[in-house]
Design an enzyme around this catalytic site. Structure first.
Site, PDB file in Angstrom:
ATOM      1  N   HIS A  75      47.650  36.818  29.252  1.00 32.00           N
ATOM      2  CA  HIS A  75      46.250  36.579  28.873  1.00 32.00           C
ATOM      3  C   HIS A  75      46.019  37.127  27.462  1.00 32.00           C
ATOM      4  O   HIS A  75      46.583  38.164  27.092  1.00 32.00           O
ATOM      5  CB  HIS A  75      45.309  37.258  29.877  1.00 32.00           C
ATOM      6  CG  HIS A  75      43.890  36.840  29.687  1.00 32.00           C
ATOM      7  ND1 HIS A  75      43.095  37.378  28.702  1.00 32.00           N
ATOM      8  CD2 HIS A  75      43.133  35.917  30.321  1.00 32.00           C
ATOM      9  CE1 HIS A  75      41.907  36.799  28.746  1.00 32.00           C
ATOM     10  NE2 HIS A  75      41.897  35.908  29.724  1.00 32.00           N
TER      11      HIS A  75
ATOM     12  N   LYS B  28      38.408  39.950  35.566  1.00 28.55           N
ATOM     13  CA  LYS B  28      38.672  40.950  34.515  1.00 28.55           C
ATOM     14  C   LYS B  28      38.285  42.347  35.019  1.00 28.55           C
ATOM     15  O   LYS B  28      38.425  42.614  36.224  1.00 28.55           O
ATOM     16  CB  LYS B  28      37.944  40.577  33.220  1.00 28.55           C
ATOM     17  CG  LYS B  28      38.272  39.144  32.790  1.00 28.55           C
ATOM     18  CD  LYS B  28      37.816  38.794  31.405  1.00 28.55           C
ATOM     19  CE  LYS B  28      38.178  37.348  31.112  1.00 28.55           C
ATOM     20  NZ  LYS B  28      37.842  36.934  29.765  1.00 28.55           N
TER      21      LYS B  28
ATOM     22  N   SER C  83      35.042  29.965  28.307  1.00 31.47           N
ATOM     23  CA  SER C  83      33.610  29.661  28.426  1.00 31.47           C
ATOM     24  C   SER C  83      33.309  28.470  29.339  1.00 31.47           C
ATOM     25  O   SER C  83      32.391  27.697  29.060  1.00 31.47           O
ATOM     26  CB  SER C  83      32.992  29.453  27.036  1.00 31.47           C
ATOM     27  OG  SER C  83      33.069  30.650  26.284  1.00 31.47           O
TER      28      SER C  83
ATOM     29  N   ASN D 287      38.926  34.699  37.122  1.00 31.79           N
ATOM     30  CA  ASN D 287      39.489  35.930  36.556  1.00 31.79           C
ATOM     31  C   ASN D 287      38.337  36.914  36.382  1.00 31.79           C
ATOM     32  O   ASN D 287      37.534  36.774  35.467  1.00 31.79           O
ATOM     33  CB  ASN D 287      40.159  35.590  35.209  1.00 31.79           C
ATOM     34  CG  ASN D 287      40.645  36.825  34.478  1.00 31.79           C
ATOM     35  OD1 ASN D 287      40.694  37.917  35.038  1.00 31.79           O
ATOM     36  ND2 ASN D 287      41.014  36.648  33.215  1.00 31.79           N
TER      37      ASN D 287
ATOM     38  N   GLU E 194      43.713  38.762  26.210  1.00 31.29           N
ATOM     39  CA  GLU E 194      43.223  40.146  26.146  1.00 31.29           C
ATOM     40  C   GLU E 194      44.377  41.135  26.311  1.00 31.29           C
ATOM     41  O   GLU E 194      44.376  42.215  25.719  1.00 31.29           O
ATOM     42  CB  GLU E 194      42.137  40.369  27.211  1.00 31.29           C
ATOM     43  CG  GLU E 194      40.835  39.679  26.805  1.00 31.29           C
ATOM     44  CD  GLU E 194      39.958  39.207  27.955  1.00 31.29           C
ATOM     45  OE1 GLU E 194      40.137  39.672  29.102  1.00 31.29           O
ATOM     46  OE2 GLU E 194      39.091  38.348  27.708  1.00 31.29           O
TER      47      GLU E 194
ATOM     48  N   GLU F  46      44.203  28.534  26.874  1.00 25.93           N
ATOM     49  CA  GLU F  46      42.961  29.269  26.618  1.00 25.93           C
ATOM     50  C   GLU F  46      42.841  29.586  25.128  1.00 25.93           C
ATOM     51  O   GLU F  46      43.390  30.597  24.663  1.00 25.93           O
ATOM     52  CB  GLU F  46      42.968  30.582  27.402  1.00 25.93           C
ATOM     53  CG  GLU F  46      42.962  30.404  28.902  1.00 25.93           C
ATOM     54  CD  GLU F  46      42.216  31.551  29.582  1.00 25.93           C
ATOM     55  OE1 GLU F  46      41.272  31.267  30.324  1.00 25.93           O
ATOM     56  OE2 GLU F  46      42.560  32.717  29.342  1.00 25.93           O
TER      57      GLU F  46
ATOM     58  N   GLY G 119      34.943  33.878  26.318  1.00 21.20           N
ATOM     59  CA  GLY G 119      33.795  34.786  26.324  1.00 21.20           C
ATOM     60  C   GLY G 119      32.828  34.580  25.184  1.00 21.20           C
ATOM     61  O   GLY G 119      32.001  35.445  24.905  1.00 21.20           O
TER      62      GLY G 119
HETATM   63  P1  PGA Z   1      35.511  33.208  29.968  1.00 28.31           P
HETATM   64  O1  PGA Z   1      36.989  33.833  30.170  1.00 28.31           O
HETATM   65  O2  PGA Z   1      35.370  32.116  31.011  1.00 28.31           O
HETATM   66  O3  PGA Z   1      34.581  34.348  30.201  1.00 28.31           O
HETATM   67  O4  PGA Z   1      35.465  32.653  28.604  1.00 28.31           O
HETATM   68  C1  PGA Z   1      38.081  33.026  30.450  1.00 28.31           C
HETATM   69  C2  PGA Z   1      39.331  33.851  30.521  1.00 28.31           C
HETATM   70  O5  PGA Z   1      39.472  34.812  29.760  1.00 28.31           O
HETATM   71  O6  PGA Z   1      40.215  33.578  31.338  1.00 28.31           O
END
Ligand code: PGA
Length: 262
Positions: free
Chosen positions: A95, A11, A221, A9, A97, A175, A181
């Site tokens: 997601h 983003k 992460s 992803n 976010e 998640e 992140g």
């Molecule tokens: P990250 O993001 O690996 O940077 O923690 C994962 C995600 O949001 O799908």
């Protein structure tokens, strides 16, 4: 036997040349691996990425990071499932976010899932709790999983009015928001415990055999150092990778680890 799937992803990252270089590198290194790989670039780069993926191995596909639930109309800035026809096979929905910055509710996520399915896109449905369920120091290994947690409500709401045949087509990504992140990844054991409970919900709503066939991933992460922790858990069928999907070497290592080839 559920085939592992690794999803990148990106983003709101990369520019056109980064997107092309990243895709080309990945395309050249994952063809012989017995796993599925999906790249989810920002929507503006889906077309160039899809062109490269088209010339790549069969196990590499493109996904979108979002769609709107209507197929067309006055919705400035959004893209629809029909626009992705011939370009993407997957779409990330729900997601955290999108849920937090764009106030996406379970109902909206559910509407988007229905639209994706109608348009032959495989939804990658994200669920995850905001707060750790435990105070344990052991990187979030709960002493007891709280069945009232948002994760389970999200999954139940998300599956509303989705019949058994359609449910079969979903990919679920667990998640935990606190792990995204932050560098504070959940332990494999924690993720596995939660995923087991997600499978119970699916078994209860549909049946046990479907709950054993559906792919459920961990995300938060993940990097090439910790990916093994998830991949060797029988409950976990792959990973959804954010930050570490932006460096081709790192992402290819993750894919190789997942295929048991590193
Ligand atoms: P990250 O993001 O690996 O940077 O923690 C994962 C995600 O949001 O799908």
């Amino acid at each position: 036997m559920r085939k592992p799937i690794i999803i990148g992803n990106w983003k709101m990252n990369t520019n056109l040349s980064d997107a092309v270089v990243l895709t080309t590198d990945i395309k050249n290194h994952i063809g012989s691996l017995d796993i599925d790989v999906v790249l989810c670039p920002p929507s503006i780069y889906i077309y160039p990425v899809a062109e490269i993926v088209d010339r790549g191995p069969k196990n590499l596909e493109v996904g979108a990071q979002n769609i709107w639930f209507a197929e067309k109309g006055a919705m400035t800035g959004e893209i629809s499932a029909t626009m992705l026809k011939g370009l993407a096979k997957y779409v990330i929905l729900g997601h955290s976010e999108r849920r937090s910055h764009f106030a996406e509710s379970d109902t909206l996520v559910n509407d988007k899932i229905q639209t994706a399915l109608k348009n032959n896109l495989t939804p990658i449905v994200c669920v995850g709790e905001i707060k750790k369920m435990t105070e344990s120091k052991n990187r979030g290994r709960p002493t007891k999983i709280d069945l009232r947690s948002d994760i389970f409500t999200q999954l139940k709401n998300t599956l509303k009015n989705i019949n058994r045949i359609d449910a079969e087509k979903l990919i679920i990504a667990y998640e935990p928001v606190w792990a995204i992140g932050t560098g504070n990844a959940a332990t494999g054991a924690y993720a596995s415990d939660v995923i087991e409970k997600l499978r119970d919900i699916i078994a209860k709503k549909y049946n046990k055999s479907l709950s054993e066939r559906i792919r459920i991933l961990y995300g938060g992460s993940v990097d090439s150092e910790n990916v093994r922790e998830y991949i060797y858990q029988p409950e976990i069928d792959g990973v959804l990778v954010g930050g570490s999907s932006l460096k081709s070497k790192e992402f290819i290592r993750i894919c190789k680890e997942a295929a048991g080839r590193e």
